[in-house]
Enzyme design. Structure first.
Site, short mmCIF file in Angstrom:
data_model
loop_
_atom_site.label_atom_id
_atom_site.label_comp_id
_atom_site.label_asym_id
_atom_site.label_seq_id
_atom_site.Cartn_x
_atom_site.Cartn_y
_atom_site.Cartn_z
N ASN A 258 -85.18 -26.18 -64.59
CA ASN A 258 -84.16 -25.28 -64.13
C ASN A 258 -83.09 -24.89 -65.14
O ASN A 258 -82.37 -23.62 -65.21
CB ASN A 258 -83.29 -25.76 -62.80
CG ASN A 258 -83.97 -25.69 -61.77
OD1 ASN A 258 -84.46 -24.75 -61.31
ND2 ASN A 258 -84.53 -27.03 -61.14
N GLU B 263 -89.29 -29.80 -57.43
CA GLU B 263 -89.24 -29.80 -59.00
C GLU B 263 -88.65 -30.93 -59.65
O GLU B 263 -87.58 -31.47 -59.10
CB GLU B 263 -88.22 -28.60 -59.06
CG GLU B 263 -89.03 -27.10 -58.98
CD GLU B 263 -87.90 -25.96 -59.20
OE1 GLU B 263 -88.63 -25.03 -59.27
OE2 GLU B 263 -86.74 -26.21 -59.32
N THR C 228 -87.97 -19.99 -52.51
CA THR C 228 -88.19 -19.54 -51.25
C THR C 228 -88.84 -20.71 -50.44
O THR C 228 -89.89 -21.06 -50.94
CB THR C 228 -88.53 -18.41 -50.80
OG1 THR C 228 -87.78 -17.26 -51.45
CG2 THR C 228 -88.88 -18.14 -49.40
N THR D 26 -95.48 -20.30 -55.43
CA THR D 26 -94.91 -19.56 -56.85
C THR D 26 -95.06 -20.69 -57.77
O THR D 26 -96.00 -20.94 -58.35
CB THR D 26 -93.40 -19.18 -56.41
OG1 THR D 26 -92.70 -20.12 -55.63
CG2 THR D 26 -93.51 -18.01 -55.67
N THR E 263 -85.07 -20.22 -71.60
CA THR E 263 -84.48 -20.43 -73.16
C THR E 263 -85.66 -20.59 -73.94
O THR E 263 -86.69 -20.96 -73.62
CB THR E 263 -83.37 -21.54 -73.32
OG1 THR E 263 -84.14 -22.69 -72.88
CG2 THR E 263 -82.27 -21.23 -72.45
N LYS F 65 -94.87 -23.22 -48.45
CA LYS F 65 -94.68 -23.01 -50.01
C LYS F 65 -93.33 -23.49 -50.22
O LYS F 65 -92.44 -23.20 -49.13
CB LYS F 65 -95.28 -21.78 -50.84
CG LYS F 65 -94.58 -20.66 -50.25
CD LYS F 65 -93.26 -20.14 -50.86
CE LYS F 65 -93.12 -20.46 -52.48
NZ LYS F 65 -91.92 -19.94 -53.05
#
Lengths: 407, 407
Positions: A402, A279, A196, A159, A407, A185
């Site tokens: 995140n 991330e 996930t 993803t 936005t 992943k």
């Protein structure tokens, strides 16, 4: 960008298995043809299989379904079908229907029974699952089935992952060379909801489903359960292992411990790749906890350090902030004696049995924390048990990903 | 800058109490004369006192010492001495000696016994405690003792707090007006280690130490223990309440429930001020959990939501990300039934008994999450117990404060 991730050798084909992928535009019809998002892993023979799943009490339908299938058909698994782009979660009654349709579609294309198919979905939560787009393209996955297609599958289950994750290993046993190939992943959370962690491992090493299930829980506790990007656990986390060996006619492994070691190392490699791709992660930190009264204590302490926002921002800031680490230890809930605790960063002794080490110099600590990879070693002095956790830092990039994506 | 913090009315003097402050340059001699960093709270009479302390297993000497003093002298407390700028923590054996010297210095200047003095330290961890600079200036705190000096004390206990925090209340009982005045500090963590939440409340409402201690645990569980800035608990967190009433000759309160309510509201106000001043906090979010099987369950779920980095970044990003909230609930460890859960933001129903509400529109959710203050209401549907947690968001500013301060 991934932290210190060496280029991966091509994944090895596993006797008995073929892999196919397709592009369905699961997340958006506009992505159809632009990226692969459907994966079919098919075995020529009945596999013995095991799975471990998210401990989150919100569990997606694919997780509930897969757990049930393993109860009744763990020795008759033929396929895994997995899609990226939509988690099929948070959708109420429809979730179960769509999960069933995904499995039936994969089973039909692979010409196997639906009871022999496991599934996994990853991506957006709360968005209606586009089963029609998957059904319409399942034949493409079946048509592309090939033994050497694991790299494509590693790409298709991604993803937000910035690179495709896989690992292969071989063991020699009983005069035979057995192969293990796994893909994974996960890199934190996916807009607009949670991500996930998926891991699929195929092997021709012959082992029975009950043995494999017991082993996989231990393996997961020493691999995927030892990583933390941001301390959250998704609704869809799944790790499946399929073994074709008995179906291919091999006699059961004479040394399951050797196989478990290989499986553990493979899963650690796959798990570490997830951390390196976490991330916003700019540093890869190993947290070694020793001297625990129990392995559970050691793991709890390691995880408490790994999830503390203050520790993670100190990592990000190259700040050798031993006080934040000790505070996280004190907050872990594990019984400790502060006068027994010793803390090091790489080879540098920082804190020894309750006191800052007299030779410790902050500049040296800062130099280590300034590296993009280092190890924190903590001796609790309470016993003989240990655990290792791998984690990253908490950076502006994490906040950007995140907080600002939508936005 | 604090979120929606109205200007505070001046704190009220409390019969029996005087407050003094001094500038010692605790953090650095260069700050001597530039800011007040030493506080002395003195009662004319023996107070009945209670305290609650950090649950972190690394506890600073002042915490250990204060807890012990309350065991033996809870009905004979005369003073609190508190310094900002150095936590006197993580320092091994010297910590206890310095904590004792701080108390003796305050006792000497106030002309009371050392056994009747409680202390608190907040600031840098692991840096030798500059007891000499405090001893040299303690007389200044004693010389400035005055009944109307609470605002100065609220300033003097600050570290990274951007505003001084206090609250006063009065209750009428048994024909007498009793006053409660409290001050607090804390805004997350302080370079280079962890910060401290301090709260000191003085009252002339007459209540015995044993009653006050039992009450204070309940009060803390509904006020200071219901806030979360970043999920960490420092080594020095302390909340003290001193009651001069019995020493002043008042008969014991006829209605302790009314007093407990006033004390709870005062502590909630002090606690909320800490959240509004939280490091990097740009939004003030109330999390109301109802339908818990127990109050502990409800609080655990509320805290799980409040500490989730994914939920906090969603708040920061004005992202009405109900999936992250539900995932945090699922990860809380509390037994839930996803089909019983209902979630709202302010008056907007988002998720009802396991399904996204059909009338829910994301634009409306986004509008609420875009405000700088809103309420998340979660009904677990498992019982009658409830809890409320106050928290903030997780922003770039938090990362900047905690990762970049020292670099």
């Amino acid at each position: 960008m991934p932290v210190n991730q060496p280029e991966l050798s091509p994944p090895l084909a596993v006797p008995g298995f073929k892999v196919g992928t397709a592009s369905c535009g699961v997340k958006s019809p506009a992505l159809k043809g632009k990226r692969q998002d459907l994966t079919l892993i098919l075995s020529d023979v009945d596999c013995h299989a095991a799975g471990v799943f998210t401990q989150n009490r919100f569990r997606a339908a694919c997780v509930r379904w897969g757990e049930q299938t393993l109860v009744t058909h763990a020795d008759k698994i033929r396929a895994i079908v997995a899609n990226a782009g939509n988690a099929n979660a948070g959708l109420g009654e429809m979730e179960t229907i769509w999960a069933k349709q995904l499995i039936e579609s994969g089973a039909s294309a692979a010409c196997v029974g639906a009871d022999s198919v496991l599934s996994a979905s990853t991506g957006v939560i709360g968005t209606p699952f586009p089963i029609e787009r998957i059904q319409a393209n399942m034949h493409e996955a079946a048509d592309s089935l090939a033994a050497d297609n694991w790299e494509a599958a590693a790409h298709a289950i991604r993803t937000t992952d910035t690179f495709a994750k896989w690992s292969s290993a071989q063991i020699e046993m009983d005069g035979t060379t057995y192969t293990l190939t796994g893909i994974s992943k996960g890199s934190g959370m996916i807009h607009p909801n949670m991500a996930t962690m998926l891991g699929f491992v195929a092997t021709d090493a012959p082992i029975s489903a009950p043995e494999l299930q017991v082993m996989l829980k231990r393996v997961a506790n020493r691999s995927f359960n030892c990583i933390s990007v941001d301390g959250d656990t998704s609704t869809n986390d799944t790790l499946y292992v399929l073994s074709s060996g008995l179906g291919l006619g091999h006699a059961p492994l004479s040394d399951t411990a050797l196989f478990e070691q290989a499986l553990t190392e493979l899963c650690i490699e796959l798990a570490q790749q997830i951390v390196r791709d976490g991330e916003g992660v700019s540093k890869f930190v190993t947290i070694e906890v020793s001297g625990g009264a129990t392995e559970s204590d050691a793991r709890t302490v390691g995880r408490a350090i790994a999830v503390s926002p203050l520790v993670k921002t100190a990592f990000a800031g190259s700040d050798a902030n031993w006080g934040r680490i000790l505070s996280a230890v004190g907050n872990s809930g594990v019984a400790i004696d502060t006068n027994r605790i010793t803390l090091s960063a790489d080879d540098l002794l920082m804190f020894e049995k309750g006191n800052l080490h007299p030779d410790y110099r902050d500049e040296e600590g800062m130099a280590i924390f300034g590296n993009d990879e280092f190890t924190i070693s903590l001796d609790l002095g309470m016993g003989e048990s240990s655990a290792t956790i791998w984690t990253g830092d908490l950076t502006h990039e994490y906040i950007t990903i995140n907080a600002e994506y939508r936005t």
